[in-house]
Motif scaffolding. Structure first.
Motif, PDB file in Angstrom:
ATOM      1  N   ALA A  15       4.971   7.831   1.464  1.00 43.20           N
ATOM      2  CA  ALA A  15       5.055   8.438   0.135  1.00 43.20           C
ATOM      3  C   ALA A  15       6.438   8.205  -0.474  1.00 43.20           C
ATOM      4  CB  ALA A  15       4.753   9.931   0.216  1.00 43.20           C
ATOM      5  N   GLY A  16       7.476   8.315   0.337  1.00 41.49           N
ATOM      6  CA  GLY A  16       8.829   8.029  -0.146  1.00 41.49           C
ATOM      7  C   GLY A  16       8.982   6.581  -0.565  1.00 41.49           C
ATOM      8  N   PHE A  17       8.407   5.676   0.217  1.00 43.70           N
ATOM      9  CA  PHE A  17       8.445   4.264  -0.144  1.00 43.70           C
ATOM     10  C   PHE A  17       7.753   4.024  -1.473  1.00 43.70           C
ATOM     11  CE2 PHE A  17       5.996   0.314  -0.218  1.00 43.70           C
ATOM     12  CZ  PHE A  17       7.032  -0.590  -0.311  1.00 43.70           C
ATOM     13  N   LEU A  18       6.573   4.592  -1.658  1.00 44.38           N
ATOM     14  CA  LEU A  18       5.851   4.419  -2.921  1.00 44.38           C
ATOM     15  C   LEU A  18       6.650   4.980  -4.097  1.00 44.38           C
ATOM     16  CD1 LEU A  18       2.134   5.186  -2.045  1.00 44.38           C
ATOM     17  CD2 LEU A  18       3.175   2.971  -2.509  1.00 44.38           C
ATOM     18  N   TYR A  19       7.273   6.119  -3.882  1.00 45.31           N
ATOM     19  CA  TYR A  19       8.040   6.741  -4.959  1.00 45.31           C
ATOM     20  C   TYR A  19       9.209   5.858  -5.379  1.00 45.31           C
ATOM     21  CZ  TYR A  19      10.929  10.049  -7.482  1.00 45.31           C
ATOM     22  OH  TYR A  19      11.705  10.655  -8.436  1.00 45.31           O
ATOM     23  N   TRP A  20      10.017   5.425  -4.413  1.00 44.85           N
ATOM     24  CA  TRP A  20      11.216   4.653  -4.736  1.00 44.85           C
ATOM     25  C   TRP A  20      10.901   3.215  -5.116  1.00 44.85           C
ATOM     26  CZ3 TRP A  20      15.220   7.222  -6.032  1.00 44.85           C
ATOM     27  CH2 TRP A  20      15.462   8.468  -5.463  1.00 44.85           C
ATOM     28  N   ALA A  21       9.860   2.631  -4.557  1.00 41.31           N
ATOM     29  CA  ALA A  21       9.564   1.233  -4.830  1.00 41.31           C
ATOM     30  C   ALA A  21       8.826   1.047  -6.148  1.00 41.31           C
ATOM     31  CB  ALA A  21       8.744   0.640  -3.691  1.00 41.31           C
ATOM     32  N   TYR A  22       7.945   1.963  -6.497  1.00 48.06           N
ATOM     33  CA  TYR A  22       7.097   1.774  -7.665  1.00 48.06           C
ATOM     34  C   TYR A  22       7.464   2.625  -8.865  1.00 48.06           C
ATOM     35  CZ  TYR A  22       4.020  -1.074  -4.850  1.00 48.06           C
ATOM     36  OH  TYR A  22       3.507  -2.073  -4.073  1.00 48.06           O
ATOM     37  N   LEU A  23       8.417   3.531  -8.721  1.00 48.18           N
ATOM     38  CA  LEU A  23       8.797   4.381  -9.852  1.00 48.18           C
ATOM     39  C   LEU A  23       9.327   3.565 -11.040  1.00 48.18           C
ATOM     40  CD1 LEU A  23       8.988   7.258 -10.915  1.00 48.18           C
ATOM     41  CD2 LEU A  23      11.303   7.352  -9.990  1.00 48.18           C
ATOM     42  N   PRO A  24      10.209   2.575 -10.836  1.00 49.47           N
ATOM     43  CA  PRO A  24      10.656   1.781 -11.992  1.00 49.47           C
ATOM     44  C   PRO A  24       9.503   1.032 -12.667  1.00 49.47           C
ATOM     45  CG  PRO A  24      12.113   1.425 -10.134  1.00 49.47           C
ATOM     46  CD  PRO A  24      10.942   2.225  -9.636  1.00 49.47           C
ATOM     47  N   ASP A  25       8.569   0.528 -11.879  1.00 44.30           N
ATOM     48  CA  ASP A  25       7.415  -0.165 -12.438  1.00 44.30           C
ATOM     49  C   ASP A  25       6.551   0.793 -13.243  1.00 44.30           C
ATOM     50  OD1 ASP A  25       5.734  -2.375 -12.861  1.00 44.30           O
ATOM     51  OD2 ASP A  25       4.438  -1.753 -11.210  1.00 44.30           O
ATOM     52  N   ARG A  27       7.553   3.506 -14.787  1.00 39.77           N
ATOM     53  CA  ARG A  27       8.252   3.875 -16.019  1.00 39.77           C
ATOM     54  C   ARG A  27       8.173   2.772 -17.068  1.00 39.77           C
ATOM     55  NH1 ARG A  27      13.589   6.735 -13.478  1.00 39.77           N
ATOM     56  NH2 ARG A  27      12.585   8.713 -13.012  1.00 39.77           N
ATOM     57  N   ARG A  28       8.170   1.517 -16.601  1.00 31.92           N
ATOM     58  CA  ARG A  28       8.085   0.396 -17.530  1.00 31.92           C
ATOM     59  C   ARG A  28       6.738   0.349 -18.240  1.00 31.92           C
ATOM     60  NH1 ARG A  28       8.956  -4.330 -14.156  1.00 31.92           N
ATOM     61  NH2 ARG A  28       9.911  -2.826 -12.821  1.00 31.92           N
ATOM     62  N   ASN A  29       5.662   0.463 -17.465  1.00 27.53           N
ATOM     63  CA  ASN A  29       4.335   0.360 -18.062  1.00 27.53           C
ATOM     64  C   ASN A  29       3.332   1.102 -17.185  1.00 27.53           C
ATOM     65  OD1 ASN A  29       2.127  -0.316 -19.495  1.00 27.53           O
ATOM     66  ND2 ASN A  29       2.433  -2.521 -19.410  1.00 27.53           N
ATOM     67  N   PRO A  30       3.047   2.352 -17.498  1.00 32.97           N
ATOM     68  CA  PRO A  30       2.144   3.145 -16.656  1.00 32.97           C
ATOM     69  C   PRO A  30       0.737   2.573 -16.538  1.00 32.97           C
ATOM     70  CG  PRO A  30       3.294   4.564 -18.202  1.00 32.97           C
ATOM     71  CD  PRO A  30       3.609   3.151 -18.571  1.00 32.97           C
ATOM     72  N   LYS A  31       0.241   1.901 -17.577  1.00 32.09           N
ATOM     73  CA  LYS A  31      -1.109   1.353 -17.511  1.00 32.09           C
ATOM     74  C   LYS A  31      -1.194   0.215 -16.501  1.00 32.09           C
ATOM     75  CE  LYS A  31      -2.235   2.601 -22.221  1.00 32.09           C
ATOM     76  NZ  LYS A  31      -2.551   2.118 -23.563  1.00 32.09           N
ATOM     77  N   GLU A  32      -0.171  -0.599 -16.424  1.00 29.57           N
ATOM     78  CA  GLU A  32      -0.160  -1.719 -15.482  1.00 29.57           C
ATOM     79  C   GLU A  32       0.112  -1.250 -14.049  1.00 29.57           C
ATOM     80  OE1 GLU A  32      -0.708  -4.981 -16.159  1.00 29.57           O
ATOM     81  OE2 GLU A  32      -1.244  -4.374 -18.180  1.00 29.57           O
ATOM     82  N   PHE A  33       0.662  -0.071 -13.905  1.00 26.86           N
ATOM     83  CA  PHE A  33       1.031   0.442 -12.589  1.00 26.86           C
ATOM     84  C   PHE A  33      -0.162   0.511 -11.650  1.00 26.86           C
ATOM     85  CE2 PHE A  33       1.512   4.212  -9.834  1.00 26.86           C
ATOM     86  CZ  PHE A  33       2.574   3.770  -9.073  1.00 26.86           C
ATOM     87  N   TRP A  34      -1.290   1.020 -12.122  1.00 28.69           N
ATOM     88  CA  TRP A  34      -2.454   1.170 -11.251  1.00 28.69           C
ATOM     89  C   TRP A  34      -3.033  -0.173 -10.866  1.00 28.69           C
ATOM     90  CZ3 TRP A  34      -2.388   5.321  -8.774  1.00 28.69           C
ATOM     91  CH2 TRP A  34      -1.865   6.462  -9.360  1.00 28.69           C
ATOM     92  N   ARG A  35      -2.952  -1.151 -11.763  1.00 23.37           N
ATOM     93  CA  ARG A  35      -3.397  -2.494 -11.398  1.00 23.37           C
ATOM     94  C   ARG A  35      -2.535  -3.060 -10.279  1.00 23.37           C
ATOM     95  NH1 ARG A  35      -4.964  -6.184 -16.527  1.00 23.37           N
ATOM     96  NH2 ARG A  35      -6.889  -5.108 -17.031  1.00 23.37           N
ATOM     97  N   THR A  36      -1.240  -2.799 -10.368  1.00 22.51           N
ATOM     98  CA  THR A  36      -0.328  -3.295  -9.337  1.00 22.51           C
ATOM     99  C   THR A  36      -0.611  -2.625  -7.999  1.00 22.51           C
ATOM    100  OG1 THR A  36       1.372  -3.634 -11.015  1.00 22.51           O
ATOM    101  CG2 THR A  36       2.101  -3.581  -8.739  1.00 22.51           C
ATOM    102  N   ILE A  37      -0.786  -1.319  -8.000  1.00 21.55           N
ATOM    103  CA  ILE A  37      -1.033  -0.577  -6.761  1.00 21.55           C
ATOM    104  C   ILE A  37      -2.327  -1.033  -6.099  1.00 21.55           C
ATOM    105  CG2 ILE A  37      -1.633   1.719  -5.881  1.00 21.55           C
ATOM    106  CD1 ILE A  37       1.272   1.478  -6.304  1.00 21.55           C
ATOM    107  N   ILE A  38      -3.358  -1.279  -6.896  1.00 23.66           N
ATOM    108  CA  ILE A  38      -4.655  -1.663  -6.345  1.00 23.66           C
ATOM    109  C   ILE A  38      -4.720  -3.158  -6.055  1.00 23.66           C
ATOM    110  CG2 ILE A  38      -7.120  -1.809  -6.850  1.00 23.66           C
ATOM    111  CD1 ILE A  38      -6.722   0.762  -8.551  1.00 23.66           C
TER     112      ILE A  38
END
Length: 71
Positions: A15-25, A27-38
């Protein structure tokens, strides 16, 4: 009992890794974030299993290359 402690620690680290690694992504574009995660882990798995064409299709979907190329 020790299994639960080890699993809990691993979950907290993940969970810490996800928070620190993906938080900037996020913030940049929340809609694209879920595509990246999946999309990215699935694409890496397919590439590792020997399906490079599916990996490329999922990578294009996850990074939304089609919309960027059409502009």
């Amino acid at each position: 009992m020790t299994e639960y402690v080890i699993i809990s620690i691993l979950v907290i680290l993940f969970a810490g890794f996800l928070y620190w690694a993906y938080l900037p992504d996020y913030r940049r574009n929340p809609k694209e974030f879920w595509r990246t995660i999946i999309g990215m882990p699935i694409g890496m798995l397919l590439g590792g299993l020997g399906y490079p064409k599916l990996n490329d299709k999922i990578k294009k979907w996850a990074t939304d290359d089609e919309k960027q190329n059409s502009k």
